[in-house]
Design an enzyme around this catalytic site. Structure first.
Site, PDB file in Angstrom:
ATOM      1  N   GLY A   8      -7.133  59.766 -37.705  1.00 28.12           N
ATOM      2  CA  GLY A   8      -7.706  61.043 -38.128  1.00 28.12           C
ATOM      3  C   GLY A   8      -6.823  61.727 -39.161  1.00 28.12           C
ATOM      4  O   GLY A   8      -6.755  62.958 -39.233  1.00 28.12           O
ATOM      5  N   GLN A  12      -8.077  68.104 -40.397  1.00 24.79           N
ATOM      6  CA  GLN A  12      -7.356  69.371 -40.576  1.00 24.79           C
ATOM      7  C   GLN A  12      -5.887  69.239 -40.189  1.00 24.79           C
ATOM      8  O   GLN A  12      -4.999  69.595 -40.954  1.00 24.79           O
ATOM      9  CB  GLN A  12      -8.012  70.486 -39.739  1.00 24.79           C
ATOM     10  CG  GLN A  12      -7.402  71.863 -40.011  1.00 24.79           C
ATOM     11  CD  GLN A  12      -7.741  72.899 -38.948  1.00 24.79           C
ATOM     12  OE1 GLN A  12      -8.255  72.581 -37.878  1.00 24.79           O
ATOM     13  NE2 GLN A  12      -7.460  74.155 -39.227  1.00 24.79           N
ATOM     14  N   ASP A  34      -7.921  56.521 -41.175  1.00 30.87           N
ATOM     15  CA  ASP A  34      -9.091  57.398 -40.987  1.00 30.87           C
ATOM     16  C   ASP A  34     -10.322  56.592 -41.388  1.00 30.87           C
ATOM     17  O   ASP A  34     -10.184  55.506 -41.961  1.00 30.87           O
ATOM     18  CB  ASP A  34      -8.969  58.662 -41.867  1.00 30.87           C
ATOM     19  CG  ASP A  34      -9.790  59.828 -41.301  1.00 30.87           C
ATOM     20  OD1 ASP A  34     -11.023  59.696 -41.212  1.00 30.87           O
ATOM     21  OD2 ASP A  34      -9.218  60.861 -40.938  1.00 30.87           O
ATOM     22  N   TYR A 141     -17.438  68.458 -25.502  1.00 32.80           N
ATOM     23  CA  TYR A 141     -16.074  68.427 -26.039  1.00 32.80           C
ATOM     24  C   TYR A 141     -15.067  68.603 -24.901  1.00 32.80           C
ATOM     25  O   TYR A 141     -14.105  67.844 -24.772  1.00 32.80           O
ATOM     26  CB  TYR A 141     -15.942  69.561 -27.059  1.00 32.80           C
ATOM     27  CG  TYR A 141     -14.592  69.699 -27.709  1.00 32.80           C
ATOM     28  CD1 TYR A 141     -14.140  68.751 -28.617  1.00 32.80           C
ATOM     29  CD2 TYR A 141     -13.786  70.809 -27.449  1.00 32.80           C
ATOM     30  CE1 TYR A 141     -12.921  68.891 -29.241  1.00 32.80           C
ATOM     31  CE2 TYR A 141     -12.564  70.955 -28.072  1.00 32.80           C
ATOM     32  CZ  TYR A 141     -12.133  69.992 -28.976  1.00 32.80           C
ATOM     33  OH  TYR A 141     -10.921  70.147 -29.584  1.00 32.80           O
ATOM     34  N   LYS A 145     -12.193  66.183 -23.317  1.00 23.56           N
ATOM     35  CA  LYS A 145     -10.783  66.600 -23.337  1.00 23.56           C
ATOM     36  C   LYS A 145     -10.148  66.472 -21.946  1.00 23.56           C
ATOM     37  O   LYS A 145      -9.033  65.981 -21.821  1.00 23.56           O
ATOM     38  CB  LYS A 145     -10.643  68.022 -23.896  1.00 23.56           C
ATOM     39  CG  LYS A 145     -10.873  68.112 -25.393  1.00 23.56           C
ATOM     40  CD  LYS A 145      -9.829  67.317 -26.167  1.00 23.56           C
ATOM     41  CE  LYS A 145     -10.114  67.224 -27.655  1.00 23.56           C
ATOM     42  NZ  LYS A 145      -9.218  66.289 -28.350  1.00 23.56           N
TER      43      LYS A 145
HETATM   44  N1  SER Z   1     -10.604  74.255 -32.492  1.00 20.99           N
HETATM   45  C1  SER Z   1     -11.316  73.496 -31.520  1.00 20.99           C
HETATM   46  C2  SER Z   1     -12.768  73.761 -31.576  1.00 20.99           C
HETATM   47  O1  SER Z   1     -13.136  74.885 -31.839  1.00 20.99           O
HETATM   48  C3  SER Z   1     -10.827  73.822 -30.153  1.00 20.99           C
HETATM   49  O2  SER Z   1      -9.981  72.852 -29.723  1.00 20.99           O
HETATM   50  O3  SER Z   1     -13.522  72.887 -31.328  1.00 20.99           O
END
Ligand code: SER
Length: 315
Positions: A8, A12, A34, A141, A145
């Site tokens: 990656g 960012q 990437d 997400y 995680k």
């Molecule tokens: N910055 C991330 C998001 O908003 C949070 O881990 O998905």
């Protein structure tokens, strides 16, 4: 850390972390990977390989050839995109991590994995959220995680892989924009304040979230991997934060430097729902005690630095 591979690397965090790692450990010692080819300094300053973390063969082939001792595994989908494409999010976030951990087991690499404030959910205590607490996230997400945190713990316990990680808050930076996160408003607002002097915020007033400026995010990622593990009581998923604010706090801080800046709200229900399920602020004392974490940038310092750099970049 002597030889490092970053997944990656065009993202960012990856784009800035890779350059900092090259500065510290040597350009040819840090391989960027990437699915999106980087450009500029990132491409010119050191080795790059196209690598899709969902393809175990390509991960193994590249690791076998480069032989890193450490992998920074940053390739993942952020929260809002993951919510729009939950099946793909599982494939990339979990499949990718599994392939990296398996390859790290085989080739004896340490692995850094970013977890997130997204690993918490609505039943988590929202204020000064403890290091060890309830984790029942309601977004895909967040599910990836928490699962990732557990999988990293398992690879350490079962196979002795040196896995380490952080629960990052929203990351604010001016080099590479984030893609599809819930905390992205705190980056977008700077671009719009400088370009148009007006911003439409997709989270509502009073939505407190943890945030961190990129130099601190990079420092944390390097420091936790360089830390003496004999001091660790935790290993993966250290809470780390630098500031907690709501959109109106950030707006006021920017307005002090850009007079006439205006902001209105147009709430995105999906991202608002995700933000409401996350903590208002985390307690990062475990990271402070176990490896000396301490951020350099608060809201005011970050805002000044962002505006200086972004103004120079955009004009
Ligand atoms: N910055 C991330 C998001 O908003 C949070 O881990 O998905």
């Amino acid at each position: 850390m002597k030889r490092i591979l970053v997944t990656g690397a065009s993202g960012q965090i990856g784009s800035e972390l890779t350059l900092e790692l090259r500065k510290r450990y040597g350009n040819d010692k840090v391989m960027a990977t990437d699915v999106r080819k980087p450009s500029g300094a990132l491409l010119d300053s050191g080795p790059y390989e196209e690598m899709d973390v969902t393809d175990q063969n390509s991960v193994e082939r590249i690791v076998k050839a480069f032989r890193p001792d450490t992998i920074y595994h940053l390739a993942a989908l952020l929260s809002a995109v993951a919510e729009a494409k939950p099946q793909l999010a599982w494939t990339i976030n979990m499949g990718g991590l599994y392939h990296i951990l398996e390859t790290a087991r085989e080739f004896s690499c340490a692995v850094f994995t970013p977890s997130s404030i997204g690993a918490f959910g609505p039943s988590t205590p929202p204020d000064r959220t403890p290091q060890d607490t309830i984790q029942r996230p309601t977004s895909m997400y967040g599910v990836t995680k928490v699962s990732g945190e557990l999988l990293c713990d398992y690879y350490h316990l079962r196979f002795g892989v040196d896995t380490r990680g952080l629960r990052y808050p929203g990351i604010i930076s001016y080099e590479t924009p984030p893609g599809g996160g819930t905390t992205d408003y705190a980056v977008e607002i700077f671009y719009e304040a400088i370009r148009k002097k007006t911003y439409t915020c997709f989270l509502k007033q009073g939505t407190y979230l943890d945030m961190m400026y990129m130099p601190d995010a990079i420092k944390a990622a390097i420091d936790v991997m360089e830390a003496d593990p004999s001091r660790f009581k935790h290993r993966n998923a250290f809470n780390v934060t630098a500031m907690s604010f709501a959109p109106e706090d950030l707006y006021e801080t920017i307005r002090k430097r850009i007079p006439g800046f205006t902001m209105r709200y147009e709430v995105d229900p999906v991202r608002q729902c995700i933000a409401d399920s996350w903590p208002n602020s985390m307690d990062d004392s475990a990271a402070r005690e176990e490896w000396g974490w301490s951020p350099d940038f608060d809201l005011d310092l970050m805002t000044g630095d962002m505006i200086d750099h972004l103004s120079a970049k955009l004009t």
